[in-house]
Design an enzyme around this catalytic site. Structure first.
Site, PDB file in Angstrom:
ATOM      1  N   ARG A  35       0.851  -1.186   0.000  1.00 58.98           N
ATOM      2  CA  ARG A  35       0.000   0.000   0.000  1.00 58.98           C
ATOM      3  C   ARG A  35       0.883   1.230   0.000  1.00 58.98           C
ATOM      4  O   ARG A  35       1.856   1.297   0.748  1.00 58.98           O
ATOM      5  CB  ARG A  35      -0.892   0.077   1.261  1.00 58.98           C
ATOM      6  CG  ARG A  35      -1.935  -0.987   1.483  1.00 58.98           C
ATOM      7  CD  ARG A  35      -3.052  -1.087   0.472  1.00 58.98           C
ATOM      8  NE  ARG A  35      -3.456   0.074  -0.280  1.00 58.98           N
ATOM      9  CZ  ARG A  35      -4.358   0.988   0.087  1.00 58.98           C
ATOM     10  NH1 ARG A  35      -4.936   0.908   1.250  1.00 58.98           N
ATOM     11  NH2 ARG A  35      -4.665   2.006  -0.694  1.00 58.98           N
TER      12      ARG A  35
ATOM     13  N   HIS B 106      -0.858   6.227   3.138  1.00 56.38           N
ATOM     14  CA  HIS B 106      -2.204   6.777   2.957  1.00 56.38           C
ATOM     15  C   HIS B 106      -2.868   7.035   4.299  1.00 56.38           C
ATOM     16  O   HIS B 106      -2.504   6.438   5.324  1.00 56.38           O
ATOM     17  CB  HIS B 106      -3.090   5.828   2.139  1.00 56.38           C
ATOM     18  CG  HIS B 106      -3.329   4.503   2.808  1.00 56.38           C
ATOM     19  ND1 HIS B 106      -2.430   3.464   2.753  1.00 56.38           N
ATOM     20  CD2 HIS B 106      -4.359   4.057   3.573  1.00 56.38           C
ATOM     21  CE1 HIS B 106      -2.894   2.436   3.446  1.00 56.38           C
ATOM     22  NE2 HIS B 106      -4.062   2.763   3.954  1.00 56.38           N
TER      23      HIS B 106
END
Lengths: 203, 252
Positions: B167, B170
């Site tokens: 990922r 974020h």
């Protein structure tokens, strides 16, 4: 030609498996930041109306209950008024929030809301909507929150005349929006896909 | 809790919302994000115009906020200590699709720590927990739709989707507008992060312009020198039609 300039809505992204950290931190033991998880309590001792409990689970395409989902509900009070600044018809019960938020149990996948049975509210054309509760479901793997409604099985007549239920072309799917009753407890199981897929809304 | 006592006056009337552009949002079924395969409705959604059940929604007041709710650097830290990592300020404007500010919008955020580890019993990533970082915060937009919070930049982390999926850094955002149909959960990414175009979750969104809306920009004008860098992240919630004959049209 005049070009119409509108902004686009921010695109949705999954809430992921750790939605609890931000939305219900106390539920997973992250104490000390927020006093109480938001939306944990909808009623107090003074709330008007018939107390009900809503339970259920959210099932994936294999029939396995989701264990990381979070649900929110939004509903009218017992007189059919919403506790919202956008409610223009009158003042809702100040002892009822109308909004609840619950994560499912991390082991069993069951959710549980303590609330009151909502009154009926009008449809834009003046017809009456059957008593209902709006649901919004997010979890890992759900790219945009799922909207649906729960209706009450004892409201047969009102359900038959309900303008939203009336929009469901495939009548065999109507029961997916109607809870099962046992005393003051209603069970509303939600099937994301499969034979019994719940009717989800684009609202 | 009584929400009613904390509410401010409506700034928009209770008209229906603009329809959602379902092609702009990610599709429910996006097989490269594997969990979506069994968690996506397969039948068409039922469409109907908003009723008062969808145009109303809970609204929260500033007085529900604790003093440090907007400061993730300090809100879980022991007295005199603070979270580890790059200190950042995230700020921006919440607008609707008509570019009107959305005041009193509750913005809830959550994120991993600087090492990419979440404070969650289900996260077993080997990066250490930061004892001074809880990973959540919340703010309410002011009367002009602005918000700001302080945090540390979250680390990227691997996740079990493909064999080597990571990922991007974020922050998760949960947003309330003035009606329940505006409810939105999304994520903020950081400008320049090479993981953005590789991420299967980012790529559930088809349109590159839509992805761009989720990328915060480094904002050197709002940095705090010798302290924290700033990122600007604006968000857009659904617009509302005026109810032409039932209400006075505001601003018209």
């Amino acid at each position: 030609m005049t070009k119409l300039e509108y902004l686009k809505e921010s695109p949705s992204q999954t809430a992921g498996p750790y939605v609890h950290i931000g939305c219900t931190p106390n539920f997973i033991g992250n104490m000390g930041i927020f006093k109480e998880d938001l939306g944990a309590r909808m009623v107090n001792e003074q709330t008007n109306g018939q107390r009900i409990t809503i339970k259920g689970r959210v099932f994936d395409g294999t029939g396995t209950p989701l264990k990381d989902a979070m649900l929110e509900i939004w509903q009218a009070d017992s007189e059919g008024l919403f506790n919202s600044p956008s409610e223009t018809r009158g003042d809702a019960d100040p002892n009822f929030t109308g909004w609840g938020r619950q994560p499912v149990n991390l082991e069993t996948g069951e959710f549980c809301f303590e609330t009151v049975k909502p009154g009926s509210v009008p449809f834009p054309d003046g017809r009456v909507q059957a008593p209902h509760i709006n649901f919004w479901i997010v979890a890992r793997g759900i790219n945009i929150g799922l909207n649906t409604r729960m209706y009450f099985p004892e409201e047969e007549e009102a359900n038959a005349a309900d303008p939203v239920l009336g929009r469901i072309e495939h009548r065999v799917r109507v029961p997916t929006l109607i809870a099962k009753q046992s005393g003051d407890t209603y069970t509303f199981d939600i099937y994301i896909q499969g034979e019994n897929e719940t009717v989800f809304f684009d609202i | 809790m009584r929400q009613g006592s904390e509410m401010s006056k409506p700034t928009t009337n209770a008209g229906p919302f603009f329809p959602r552009d379902r092609n702009w949002h990610p599709q429910a079924l996006s097989p490269n994000y594997k969990t979506s395969v069994l968690r996506s409705p397969q039948k068409a959604l039922l469409s109907f115009g908003n009723t008062i059940s969808e145009t109303t929604g809970p609204v929260f007041g500033q007085n529900m906020l604790g003093e440090l709710d907007h400061d993730l650097v300090l809100n879980y830290a022991k007295p005199g200590e603070s979270a580890l990592g790059e200190r950042i300020i995230v700020h921006g404007h919440v607008l609707d699709e008509e570019a009107k500010p959305v005041p009193n919008a509750l913005v809830e955020v959550w994120q991993a720590n600087a090492g990419g580890r979440y404070r969650h019993k289900k996260d077993g990533y080997l990066a250490p927990l930061d004892p001074n970082f809880g990973g959540c915060g919340r703010v309410i937009t002011d009367e002009n739709g602005y918000y700001a919070f302080r945090t540390i930049r979250p680390g990227p982390y691997p996740w079990p989707n493909g064999v080597n999926d990571w990922r991007p850094s974020h922050i998760h955002f949960s947003l309330f507008g003035s009606g329940f149909a505006q409810r939105l959960i999304t994520q903020m990414y950081f400008e320049g992060d090479p993981h953005i175009p590789m991420c299967p979750i980012v790529r559930t969104i088809n349109d590159p312009e839509a992805i761009e809306m989720l990328v915060a920009k480094l904002d050197m004008n709002h940095t705090v020198p010798m302290d924290a860098r700033a990122y600007r992240f604006d968000m857009v919630l659904r617009g509302r039609r005026s109810t032409m004959f039932e209400n006075r049209m505001e601003g018209n």
